[in-house]
Design a protein around this motif. Structure first.
Motif, PDB file in Angstrom:
ATOM      1  N   LEU A  65       3.385  13.469 -14.667  1.00  0.00           N
ATOM      2  CA  LEU A  65       2.165  13.822 -15.617  1.00  0.00           C
ATOM      3  C   LEU A  65       1.788  15.270 -15.568  1.00  0.00           C
ATOM      4  O   LEU A  65       1.334  15.873 -16.473  1.00  0.00           O
ATOM      5  N   ALA A  66       1.918  15.738 -14.280  1.00  0.00           N
ATOM      6  CA  ALA A  66       1.733  17.279 -14.326  1.00  0.00           C
ATOM      7  C   ALA A  66       2.487  18.223 -15.194  1.00  0.00           C
ATOM      8  O   ALA A  66       2.203  19.374 -15.392  1.00  0.00           O
ATOM      9  N   SER A  67       3.471  17.719 -15.762  1.00  0.00           N
ATOM     10  CA  SER A  67       4.494  18.405 -16.579  1.00  0.00           C
ATOM     11  C   SER A  67       3.731  18.596 -17.962  1.00  0.00           C
ATOM     12  O   SER A  67       4.140  19.356 -18.797  1.00  0.00           O
ATOM     13  N   PHE A  68       2.667  17.881 -18.266  1.00  0.00           N
ATOM     14  CA  PHE A  68       1.738  17.861 -19.458  1.00  0.00           C
ATOM     15  C   PHE A  68       0.398  18.589 -19.151  1.00  0.00           C
ATOM     16  O   PHE A  68      -0.027  19.203 -19.943  1.00  0.00           O
ATOM     17  N   GLY A  69       0.012  18.397 -17.973  1.00  0.00           N
ATOM     18  CA  GLY A  69      -1.561  18.822 -17.711  1.00  0.00           C
ATOM     19  C   GLY A  69      -1.560  19.892 -16.519  1.00  0.00           C
ATOM     20  O   GLY A  69      -2.834  20.160 -16.266  1.00  0.00           O
ATOM     21  N   GLY A  70      -0.745  20.234 -15.722  1.00  0.00           N
ATOM     22  CA  GLY A  70      -0.506  21.170 -14.736  1.00  0.00           C
ATOM     23  C   GLY A  70      -0.854  20.583 -13.425  1.00  0.00           C
ATOM     24  O   GLY A  70      -1.111  19.267 -13.301  1.00  0.00           O
ATOM     25  N   PRO A  71      -1.120  21.506 -12.334  1.00  0.00           N
ATOM     26  CA  PRO A  71      -1.471  20.742 -11.164  1.00  0.00           C
ATOM     27  C   PRO A  71      -2.596  19.814 -10.921  1.00  0.00           C
ATOM     28  O   PRO A  71      -3.444  19.934 -11.737  1.00  0.00           O
ATOM     29  N   PHE A  72      -2.430  18.785 -10.146  1.00  0.00           N
ATOM     30  CA  PHE A  72      -3.564  17.856 -10.121  1.00  0.00           C
ATOM     31  C   PHE A  72      -4.089  17.742  -8.809  1.00  0.00           C
ATOM     32  O   PHE A  72      -3.742  18.044  -7.750  1.00  0.00           O
ATOM     33  N   PRO A  73      -5.427  17.342  -8.683  1.00  0.00           N
ATOM     34  CA  PRO A  73      -6.161  17.262  -7.326  1.00  0.00           C
ATOM     35  C   PRO A  73      -5.593  15.649  -6.802  1.00  0.00           C
ATOM     36  O   PRO A  73      -4.978  15.023  -7.285  1.00  0.00           O
ATOM     37  N   ILE A  74      -5.946  15.694  -5.481  1.00  0.00           N
ATOM     38  CA  ILE A  74      -5.426  14.460  -5.020  1.00  0.00           C
ATOM     39  C   ILE A  74      -6.084  13.288  -5.305  1.00  0.00           C
ATOM     40  O   ILE A  74      -5.762  12.103  -4.840  1.00  0.00           O
ATOM     41  N   SER A  75      -7.194  13.324  -5.715  1.00  0.00           N
ATOM     42  CA  SER A  75      -7.856  12.350  -6.465  1.00  0.00           C
ATOM     43  C   SER A  75      -7.127  11.604  -7.419  1.00  0.00           C
ATOM     44  O   SER A  75      -7.459  10.308  -7.714  1.00  0.00           O
ATOM     45  N   TYR A  76      -6.141  12.191  -8.199  1.00  0.00           N
ATOM     46  CA  TYR A  76      -5.575  11.551  -9.379  1.00  0.00           C
ATOM     47  C   TYR A  76      -4.627  10.316  -8.826  1.00  0.00           C
ATOM     48  O   TYR A  76      -5.112   9.216  -9.574  1.00  0.00           O
ATOM     49  N   PRO A  77      -3.850  10.330  -7.976  1.00  0.00           N
ATOM     50  CA  PRO A  77      -3.363   8.675  -7.510  1.00  0.00           C
ATOM     51  C   PRO A  77      -4.163   7.546  -7.322  1.00  0.00           C
ATOM     52  O   PRO A  77      -3.681   6.822  -7.889  1.00  0.00           O
ATOM     53  N   PHE A  78      -5.487   8.005  -6.762  1.00  0.00           N
ATOM     54  CA  PHE A  78      -6.305   6.832  -6.352  1.00  0.00           C
ATOM     55  C   PHE A  78      -7.026   6.367  -7.871  1.00  0.00           C
ATOM     56  O   PHE A  78      -7.247   5.308  -8.083  1.00  0.00           O
ATOM     57  N   LEU A  79      -7.319   7.752  -8.642  1.00  0.00           N
ATOM     58  CA  LEU A  79      -8.052   7.262  -9.781  1.00  0.00           C
ATOM     59  C   LEU A  79      -7.128   6.427 -10.836  1.00  0.00           C
ATOM     60  O   LEU A  79      -7.514   5.888 -11.515  1.00  0.00           O
ATOM     61  N   LEU A  80      -5.689   7.010 -10.764  1.00  0.00           N
ATOM     62  CA  LEU A  80      -4.551   6.140 -11.418  1.00  0.00           C
ATOM     63  C   LEU A  80      -4.397   4.832 -11.132  1.00  0.00           C
ATOM     64  O   LEU A  80      -4.698   3.828 -12.084  1.00  0.00           O
ATOM     65  N   TYR A  81      -4.506   4.536  -9.971  1.00  0.00           N
ATOM     66  CA  TYR A  81      -4.533   3.132  -9.686  1.00  0.00           C
ATOM     67  C   TYR A  81      -5.738   2.194  -9.978  1.00  0.00           C
ATOM     68  O   TYR A  81      -5.724   1.240 -10.467  1.00  0.00           O
ATOM     69  N   VAL A  87       0.999  -1.204   0.039  1.00  0.00           N
ATOM     70  CA  VAL A  87       0.066  -0.040   0.114  1.00  0.00           C
ATOM     71  C   VAL A  87       0.983   1.196   0.099  1.00  0.00           C
ATOM     72  O   VAL A  87       0.703   2.151  -0.908  1.00  0.00           O
ATOM     73  N   ALA A  88       2.024   1.527   0.956  1.00  0.00           N
ATOM     74  CA  ALA A  88       2.914   2.349   0.823  1.00  0.00           C
ATOM     75  C   ALA A  88       3.558   2.479  -0.561  1.00  0.00           C
ATOM     76  O   ALA A  88       3.814   3.595  -0.881  1.00  0.00           O
ATOM     77  N   TRP A  89       3.850   1.407  -0.876  1.00  0.00           N
ATOM     78  CA  TRP A  89       4.515   1.577  -2.319  1.00  0.00           C
ATOM     79  C   TRP A  89       3.677   2.152  -3.486  1.00  0.00           C
ATOM     80  O   TRP A  89       3.997   2.930  -4.279  1.00  0.00           O
ATOM     81  N   VAL A  90       2.498   1.688  -3.361  1.00  0.00           N
ATOM     82  CA  VAL A  90       1.474   2.294  -4.441  1.00  0.00           C
ATOM     83  C   VAL A  90       1.200   3.505  -4.401  1.00  0.00           C
ATOM     84  O   VAL A  90       1.143   4.543  -5.284  1.00  0.00           O
ATOM     85  N   MET A  91       0.882   4.108  -3.084  1.00  0.00           N
ATOM     86  CA  MET A  91       0.839   5.569  -2.714  1.00  0.00           C
ATOM     87  C   MET A  91       1.829   6.620  -3.381  1.00  0.00           C
ATOM     88  O   MET A  91       1.593   7.597  -3.876  1.00  0.00           O
ATOM     89  N   ALA A  92       3.187   5.805  -2.928  1.00  0.00           N
ATOM     90  CA  ALA A  92       4.229   6.554  -3.509  1.00  0.00           C
ATOM     91  C   ALA A  92       4.525   6.792  -4.882  1.00  0.00           C
ATOM     92  O   ALA A  92       4.592   7.649  -5.402  1.00  0.00           O
ATOM     93  N   THR A  93       4.669   5.557  -5.635  1.00  0.00           N
ATOM     94  CA  THR A  93       4.936   5.755  -6.895  1.00  0.00           C
ATOM     95  C   THR A  93       3.804   6.249  -7.704  1.00  0.00           C
ATOM     96  O   THR A  93       4.206   6.993  -8.755  1.00  0.00           O
ATOM     97  N   ARG A  94       2.534   6.025  -7.577  1.00  0.00           N
ATOM     98  CA  ARG A  94       1.311   6.580  -8.215  1.00  0.00           C
ATOM     99  C   ARG A  94       1.364   8.240  -7.909  1.00  0.00           C
ATOM    100  O   ARG A  94       1.053   8.920  -8.896  1.00  0.00           O
ATOM    101  N   TYR A  95       1.843   8.661  -6.650  1.00  0.00           N
ATOM    102  CA  TYR A  95       1.793  10.023  -6.591  1.00  0.00           C
ATOM    103  C   TYR A  95       2.995  10.697  -7.187  1.00  0.00           C
ATOM    104  O   TYR A  95       3.019  11.913  -7.999  1.00  0.00           O
ATOM    105  N   ILE A  96       4.214  10.122  -7.434  1.00  0.00           N
ATOM    106  CA  ILE A  96       5.471  10.390  -8.245  1.00  0.00           C
ATOM    107  C   ILE A  96       5.035  10.616  -9.666  1.00  0.00           C
ATOM    108  O   ILE A  96       5.356  11.529 -10.499  1.00  0.00           O
ATOM    109  N   TYR A  97       4.392   9.444 -10.109  1.00  0.00           N
ATOM    110  CA  TYR A  97       3.863   9.466 -11.518  1.00  0.00           C
ATOM    111  C   TYR A  97       2.936  10.709 -11.851  1.00  0.00           C
ATOM    112  O   TYR A  97       3.174  11.243 -12.907  1.00  0.00           O
ATOM    113  N   CYS A  98       1.937  11.128 -11.000  1.00  0.00           N
ATOM    114  CA  CYS A  98       1.054  12.003 -11.127  1.00  0.00           C
ATOM    115  C   CYS A  98       1.880  13.376 -11.506  1.00  0.00           C
ATOM    116  O   CYS A  98       1.329  14.221 -11.954  1.00  0.00           O
ATOM    117  N   TRP A  99       3.000  13.530 -10.577  1.00  0.00           N
ATOM    118  CA  TRP A  99       3.606  14.666 -10.579  1.00  0.00           C
ATOM    119  C   TRP A  99       4.425  14.904 -11.779  1.00  0.00           C
ATOM    120  O   TRP A  99       4.661  15.868 -12.393  1.00  0.00           O
TER     121      TRP A  99
END
Length: 494
Positions: free
Chosen positions: A403-419, A389-401
């Motif tokens: 992605l932010a270089s393409f779409g700008g700042p993201f809501p905290i729902s993104y890591p959950f929606l990504l997984y 769980v800790a690994w998923v939370m960390a890696t998906r959060y980093i991945y969302c950042w």
């Protein structure tokens, strides 16, 4: 508020990671080594696409646009043929979409023809009313209304493309295929036509945005479109994309009106060793893409030109709506994936070929982690799940950042929606892969084109379930042996 949400997310992930004792890592050494190896492969592939996308956006695309516009400046201005299909769409959305079409047609330097494929008389009246308002005093735009039976989008496209073909468009002209719920930019012809000047490009697609009322569904779509921006840009470096989006794509007119191109939309199918002949009901964008791919034409992407689709949840709940859409999207992808993979890498490019292969492989590698974690939690140490769980939370959060270089700042729902998209998407892909004959439009009741009924249909359904369960069983067995869960020296939890 978003800053606090992000801070809380990071604190929770750190707290979970800190709560995991070292015994979980030693007891689950096999699963972590296996997941680490698979993760290294998957993250390396993601990093390659990330770097390619930024190279395209910052270096390759500006150069290609400048070269295309310089070449196009000495050629005849393209006549634009807009083909829009409308069926069971709200009148307000229809009026907005066709207003954008007529405004873009007015602005087309070489003139335009707007072909509206409709089923209902009310849509025809509304479209003519909008045309009268927008095109008053304009003689460079022709409006054609094709009234057809409601037998599906493929029939609508084929009928209207033949109508365009009778106007004898040339290689200098363009055809824009537009969904009835998609608003296009008014300068689309000026922005897109130059890319066809070289004669090598057969089609292109553009960036997308979505307007959605439901907040969670809106976040999910925005996340998907941000991922799409990255992947389309990464693919376009090799002058190929993996789909010509049905919402809006632009084609070289002499190709889009060829009889075999039209036939590939109207009567597309695959012959499957177990399911027999599977006629395509949905996925016209995959049919047009495959026709151009196998004929060797380039397909590109315009990241700085965006259309807007007006989306609504097809079902009352978010999860059932997402599953409904993913079943249709992934079914379209997998029905074409096999025959695209059969094309030679020397013809379509190794990167394109490998990306097509990855579509088929990634569904299984994505499921490897949760399968392995469940097994190790049951038979070795339940704390392995906490570490995951800790690994998923960390890696998906980093991945969302990233992605932010393409779409700008993201809501905290993104890591959950990504997984959610990764896990549910992989599971749905494995299901669809063995049920390619099951198809359904979101707005139409038409489904399962060519699917047997009665005992023959039951036998086919049972064989699909058997093959699916067999594949999942082999995945579990593979994970068991790859992680060392079954080995001559059993792993002992400390």
């Amino acid at each position: 508020m978003q800053i606090l949400a992000h801070a809380l997310y990071i604190l929770v992930a750190a707290a979970i990671a800190a709560a995991v004792p070292s015994s979980a890592f030693s007891g689950g050494a096999g699963i972590f080594l296996t997941l680490g190896f698979i993760g290294l492969w998957r993250y390396s592939w993601a990093l390659i696409n990330f770097l390619r996308a930024h190279y395209y956006l910052r270096i390759a695309y500006p150069r290609r646009r400048a070269a295309a516009e310089a070449l196009y400046s000495g050629k005849r201005q393209a006549h634009a043929f807009f083909l829009a299909t409308s069926y069971k769409i709200d009148a307000e959305i229809t009026a907005r979409v066709y207003r954008s079409l007529f405004l873009a047609a007015r602005r087309s330097p070489g003139g335009a023809t707007v072909v509206a494929s409709v089923v209902d008389a009310s849509d025809e009246r509304l479209i003519r009313s909008v045309a009268t308002q927008v095109l008053a005093g304009i003689d460079t735009v022709e409006v054609v209304i094709d009234r057809i039976a409601g037998t599906g989008k493929r029939d609508a496209l084929a009928t209207s493309l033949r109508s365009i073909a009778r106007r004898c468009p040339s290689a200098d002209d363009v055809v824009l295929l537009v969904d009835g719920d998609t608003q296009i930019p008014v300068d689309i012809v000026e922005r897109a036509a130059p890319f066809f000047a070289s004669g090598k490009v057969g089609a292109l697609t553009t960036n997308e945005a979505a307007e959605i009322d439901q907040p969670l569904f809106r976040d999910w779509f925005k996340l998907r479109f941000t991922q799409r921006q990255m992947m389309m840009s990464a693919m376009a470096v090799s002058n190929r994309v993996l789909t010509l989006t049905g919402r809006m794509s632009v084609f070289r007119a002499d190709l889009a009106t060829r009889p075999d191109f039209i036939a590939s939309i109207e009567e597309d199918y695959i012959d499957h060793w177990r399911l027999g002949r599977v006629k395509f009901l949905t996925g016209d964008d995959k049919s047009t893409w495959f026709w151009l791919l196998k004929h060797g034409y380039q397909m590109t992407y315009l990241p700085d030109v965006a259309c807007v689709s007006m989306e609504t949840q097809p079902k009352p709940g978010f999860i059932e709506s997402a599953v409904t859409l993913m079943r249709r999207w992934f079914g379209n992808m997998l029905r074409t994936n096999g025959r695209a993979l059969a094309l030679s890498p020397t013809k379509i490019g190794f990167y394109t070929w490998w990306s097509i292969l990855d579509q088929r492989v990634s569904m299984w590698t994505t499921l490897t982690a949760p399968v392995g974690i469940i097994l190790f939690s049951l038979f070795v140490d339940p704390l392995v799940a906490l570490a995951y769980v800790a690994w998923v939370m960390a890696t998906r959060y980093i991945y969302c950042w990233l992605l932010a270089s393409f779409g700008g700042p993201f809501p905290i729902s993104y890591p959950f929606l990504l997984y959610f998209s990764q896990l549910f998407g992989a599971a749905i892909k494995t299901s669809v892969m063995f049920r390619l004959d099951r198809q359904r439009w979101t707005r139409q009741s038409t489904a399962g084109s060519g699917t047997p009924v009665g005992k023959a249909g039951q036998v086919r359904s049972l064989s699909s379930s058997y093959m699916h369960l067999l594949a999942l069983g082999l995945l579990v067995v593979g994970v068991v042996f790859a992680t060392g869960l079954l080995s001559p020296f059993p792993i002992q939890a400390n």
